[in-house]
Motif scaffolding. Sequence first.
Motif, mmCIF file in Angstrom:
data_model
loop_
_atom_site.group_PDB
_atom_site.id
_atom_site.type_symbol
_atom_site.label_atom_id
_atom_site.label_comp_id
_atom_site.label_asym_id
_atom_site.label_seq_id
_atom_site.Cartn_x
_atom_site.Cartn_y
_atom_site.Cartn_z
ATOM 1 N N ALA A 78 0.809 -1.218 0.000
ATOM 2 C CA ALA A 78 0.000 0.000 0.000
ATOM 3 C C ALA A 78 0.841 1.268 0.000
ATOM 4 O O ALA A 78 0.427 2.294 -0.555
ATOM 5 C CB ALA A 78 -0.936 -0.004 1.206
ATOM 6 N N VAL A 79 2.014 1.222 0.626
ATOM 7 C CA VAL A 79 2.818 2.443 0.764
ATOM 8 C C VAL A 79 3.997 2.472 -0.203
ATOM 9 O O VAL A 79 4.824 3.386 -0.126
ATOM 10 C CB VAL A 79 3.331 2.601 2.212
ATOM 11 N N GLU A 114 -1.107 10.802 4.254
ATOM 12 C CA GLU A 114 -1.460 9.849 3.196
ATOM 13 C C GLU A 114 -0.987 8.443 3.547
ATOM 14 O O GLU A 114 -1.692 7.457 3.288
ATOM 15 C CB GLU A 114 -0.861 10.297 1.867
ATOM 16 N N ARG A 118 -3.478 5.104 3.849
ATOM 17 C CA ARG A 118 -3.260 3.869 3.085
ATOM 18 C C ARG A 118 -3.083 2.668 4.010
ATOM 19 O O ARG A 118 -3.599 1.576 3.737
ATOM 20 C CB ARG A 118 -2.028 4.026 2.192
#
Length: 249
Positions: A78-79, A114, A118
């Motif tokens: 996700a990151v 952000e 996530r």
Amino acid sequence: MIRRPPRLGDRPVGPPRYAARMTDDHSQVSSDSTIRPLAFHAAPGTEDWRVLGEGACAFFRTGSFADGARLVAAIAAAVEGLGSPDVDVRPEGVTVRLIAAGEEYYGLTERHIELARRISAAARALGAAAEPHALQTVQVTVDALERPAVVAFWRALLGYRDRAGSPEDLIDPARRGAPFYFQQMDEPRPQRNRVHVDVWVPHDVAAQRVAAALAAGGRLVTDADAPTLWVLADPEGNEACVGAAGAPS
């Protein structure tokens, strides 16, 4: 003399409002706008997270070590390309920490908002519930009359390094051990402990933690800086602080 412990992100170094963006090894590669703990908490999508003494943290409950490992893999996906959080995996759950720990800045940036969104989304997709109230970090505070000399000793003993922009703070370069804060004293304080522990907890459970400590036999030394800081003492007079970052005013 009692001083407030240093708050996260209070001393950026270099151009105003800018910090080092971190790569996977937390080295500097570009700039990113810095933020304060209160701004992080106010951002939509960060409800699972709490800013403590050493960054924005979240704990996600998992059913097993294998489930935790799957969550870590999902977080990594996700990151990707945005940064690498610090992750601790235990059979009961996964703790994630977001912090910019560069040579010129130690604190939070807008990018961490952000990242938090996530990571929370990845946890929800796997059914891992967030438990913000399970979080805490610990800092060791040392009173010092000749602070540079005292800091030099502890730096060598612990193998720590200076925190960016803060000659009174030492941090573990591997980001595992508790940080040390060296509080400048104007004169000796006989009959008082020279080393104490600061316990950083989520801002929305700080008062409850203080009440529990008092109910367990503790004594309130001062709450002049509440809801950011309370100074307590145990039944024999040993002091400790409860700190909360980003508490609404």
